[in-house]
Design a protein around this motif. Structure first.
Motif, short mmCIF file in Angstrom:
data_model
loop_
_atom_site.label_atom_id
_atom_site.label_comp_id
_atom_site.label_asym_id
_atom_site.label_seq_id
_atom_site.Cartn_x
_atom_site.Cartn_y
_atom_site.Cartn_z
N MET A 238 0.84 -1.19 0.00
CA MET A 238 0.00 0.00 0.00
C MET A 238 0.88 1.24 0.00
O MET A 238 1.73 1.43 0.86
N ARG A 239 0.65 2.11 -0.99
CA ARG A 239 1.54 3.24 -1.20
C ARG A 239 1.23 4.40 -0.26
O ARG A 239 0.19 4.44 0.41
N HIS A 240 2.14 5.36 -0.25
CA HIS A 240 1.98 6.56 0.57
C HIS A 240 0.70 7.29 0.17
O HIS A 240 0.41 7.43 -1.02
N GLY A 241 -0.05 7.76 1.15
CA GLY A 241 -1.32 8.41 0.89
C GLY A 241 -2.50 7.47 1.01
O GLY A 241 -3.65 7.90 0.97
N GLY A 242 -2.21 6.17 1.17
CA GLY A 242 -3.29 5.21 1.36
C GLY A 242 -3.83 5.26 2.77
O GLY A 242 -3.30 5.93 3.66
N TYR A 243 -4.91 4.54 2.99
CA TYR A 243 -5.55 4.55 4.31
C TYR A 243 -6.34 3.27 4.51
O TYR A 243 -6.60 2.51 3.56
N ILE A 244 -6.73 3.05 5.75
CA ILE A 244 -7.61 1.93 6.11
C ILE A 244 -8.72 2.50 6.99
O ILE A 244 -8.44 3.15 8.00
N TRP A 245 -9.95 2.25 6.59
CA TRP A 245 -11.10 2.63 7.40
C TRP A 245 -11.72 1.35 7.96
O TRP A 245 -12.02 0.42 7.22
N GLY A 246 -11.93 1.32 9.27
CA GLY A 246 -12.57 0.19 9.92
C GLY A 246 -13.83 0.64 10.63
O GLY A 246 -13.82 1.63 11.37
N GLY A 247 -14.92 -0.05 10.43
CA GLY A 247 -16.18 0.28 11.09
C GLY A 247 -17.09 -0.91 11.09
O GLY A 247 -16.77 -1.97 10.56
N GLY A 248 -18.27 -0.75 11.68
CA GLY A 248 -19.26 -1.82 11.69
C GLY A 248 -19.11 -2.78 12.84
O GLY A 248 -20.05 -3.48 13.20
N ILE A 255 -6.23 -5.02 16.72
CA ILE A 255 -6.39 -4.85 15.27
C ILE A 255 -5.58 -3.66 14.78
O ILE A 255 -4.95 -3.71 13.71
N ARG A 256 -5.56 -2.58 15.56
CA ARG A 256 -4.74 -1.43 15.19
C ARG A 256 -3.27 -1.84 15.05
O ARG A 256 -2.59 -1.49 14.07
N ASP A 257 -2.78 -2.57 16.05
CA ASP A 257 -1.37 -2.98 16.04
C ASP A 257 -1.08 -3.91 14.86
O ASP A 257 -0.04 -3.80 14.19
N ILE A 265 0.23 1.08 8.23
CA ILE A 265 -0.86 2.05 8.30
C ILE A 265 -1.69 1.76 9.55
O ILE A 265 -2.11 0.61 9.77
N THR A 266 -1.93 2.77 10.36
CA THR A 266 -2.83 2.62 11.50
C THR A 266 -4.25 2.94 11.04
O THR A 266 -4.48 4.04 10.51
N PRO A 267 -5.20 2.03 11.18
CA PRO A 267 -6.54 2.28 10.65
C PRO A 267 -7.28 3.37 11.40
O PRO A 267 -7.08 3.57 12.60
N PHE A 268 -8.14 4.07 10.68
CA PHE A 268 -9.05 5.03 11.27
C PHE A 268 -10.36 4.34 11.59
O PHE A 268 -10.78 3.40 10.91
N ASN A 269 -11.02 4.85 12.62
CA ASN A 269 -12.27 4.26 13.09
C ASN A 269 -13.46 5.04 12.55
O ASN A 269 -13.40 6.26 12.41
#
Length: 464
Positions: A238-248, A255-257, A265-269
């Motif tokens: 996953m390249r720079h500027g990517g992200y992970i969104w976790g929800g639901g 999971i963050r670790d 990448i540390t996921p956003f909630n």
């Protein structure tokens, strides 16, 4: 073109409100919930009965009786004002898979909640209200509202590749949100969908083929993907500027670790539900989730429904959406246990420092006395354990429960198992369930619910 106008309008309004003072946001909330109450009284026979004797021009929001899933189900046709949205019509509409994710009549997103803790709930949203949610995701992306930036066109360059892992074999909220995203988003990113309930090796193979820059989906699925990457079953770059969104479901420390180790990448909630799409979200520069206080009102309360002080853990919460008129909800009860924090230092919105799963999940044990144990107590015990990557509690008998555990890297099972069992034994004893036996079993991965793709953290016996 109407979707573009919706987005432009929503973006303009959100920009305006996020630059307000806290006092101005509270006045805006007050105007909007009263306007929603007036509208509900005008169009809904149910609300005319439900709010009988209450002057919505003078009362406080907390004076209104709550709305529940049961009341919404039982009185749908008297709550949802448009005859084209009556229950029988919508259920027939959603029987055809070709309608899943369509914008009905160009005006409404219609779907079901996943039904994690109860039967799936029919929900409907004005597409203009849905576009508020999309606009907020694009606009709110910085530690301060004065430094937010809109997505950039990548002229001559590769657009960001986004993969959403959704429940695509049902008329689910996640599928509908993905399918009804505004077309203008394709100017900035390419979007791809994977059915999270498909065979796991098929999910991994498709991700390997796509090589995404960004991932969106259930938090528990992000944990499984990180574990697959760490195990060598998946090779994403996953390249720079990517992200992970976790929800639901719960985005746990484990999971963050895992995501940080696996993808860098540390996921956003994200926090919302099928009935109220945007309650709170975490974005860049945020330690905690930030409530969308210009789009809804969130009240955290105790068991008796009374307001609780900032920082206390709620028994449940009430949420009042301020934009969606297709399904007016006033003080709609959600059974998540939440902890509201202070107003953010730079944004005029409250922080949400803790979100625990559904507070209604309960185990019935027989030791031989009948004992009811709220599954939330297990989650409290597990919440701060960094030696556990992910977990699932499964009731295996009348007085037995097993904790399936994926340990964090470098953690010795010979130490973890007895230490965790002792913790869980204390947890059960403190709840009067000392006769219940809890064992810990280390596993390589956790199996999801085949219907939703989620890894449920509490699985009581269905007939206990």
């Amino acid at each position: 073109m109407s979707r573009l106008l919706n987005l432009l309008h929503a973006t303009r309004e959100l920009k305006k409100t996020q630059l307000m003072s806290r006092a101005e946001v509270l006045r805006l909330q007050d105007r909007r919930w009263r306007a929603m109450a007036r509208y509900a009284l005008e169009v809904s026979p149910f609300y005319r009965r439900h709010l009988a004797g209450i002057n919505v021009e003078r009362c406080q929001l907390s004076d209104l009786p709550p709305m529940t899933k049961e009341l919404l189900f039982e009185n749908w046709d008297e709550i949802v004002p448009d005859v084209r949205l009556h229950r029988a019509e919508l259920e027939k509409y959603l029987q055809d898979p070709a309608n899943w994710g369509k914008v009905k009549d160009g005006r409404w997103m219609v779907c079901y909640t996943t039904g994690t803790t109860a039967a799936p709930q029919l929900v409907v949203h004005d597409i203009a209200a849905v576009d508020y949610s999309h606009a907020s995701q694009n606009l709110r992306n910085s530690v301060s509202p004065r430094t937010t930036t809109m997505p950039r066109l990548r002229l001559g360059g590769r657009r960001l590749k986004v993969v959403a892992l959704v429940t695509s074999k049902a008329a689910a909220t996640s599928t509908s949100l993905f399918a009804t995203r505004p077309w203008v988003g394709a100017l900035f990113s390419t979007y791809h969908q994977i059915d999270v309930a498909a065979p796991w090796q098929q999910v991994l193979a498709e991700l390997q083929r796509l090589q995404p820059d960004a991932l969106m989906g259930y938090s528990s699925v992000m944990g499984r993907l990180a574990q697959a990457q760490l195990n060598g079953e998946l090779h994403l770059n996953m390249r720079h500027g990517g992200y992970i969104w976790g929800g639901g479901d719960a985005l746990t420390p484990g999971i963050r670790d895992q995501c940080q180790r696996a993808f860098g990448i540390t996921p956003f909630n994200m926090y919302g539900c099928g009935e109220v799409l945007s309650i709170a979200r975490q974005w860049r520069g945020m330690e905690h989730l930030c409530c969308h206080d210009d789009m809804m009102v969130l009240e955290t309360v105790d068991e008796a429904g009374r307001p609780i002080p900032e920082g206390d853990l709620a028994d449940h919460a009430y949420v009042t959406p301020l934009i969606n008129k297709a399904m007016p909800l006033l003080r709609y009860r959600v059974n998540d246990r939440l902890r509201l924090g202070p107003v953010h230092e730079h944004w005029p919105f409250r922080t949400l420092t803790q979100v625990h799963g559904r507070g209604t999940t309960a185990y019935t044990f027989r030791t031989p006395e009948v004992r009811v144990f709220i599954g939330m107590n297990f989650l409290f015990t597990m919440d701060e354990r960094r030696d556990v990557a992910s977990f699932q509690f499964r009731q295996t008998g009348p007085a037995t429960v097993e904790c399936l555990t994926v340990s964090s890297p470098g953690i010795s099972p010979s130490f973890l198992v007895p230490d965790l069992e002792a913790d869980l034994r204390r947890c059960l004893e403190s709840a009067g369930c000392g006769g219940v036996q809890c064992t810990v079993r280390i596993v390589r991965e956790l199996m999801p619910d085949p219907r939703t793709g989620k890894v449920e953290q509490n699985v009581p016996l269905p007939d206990a």
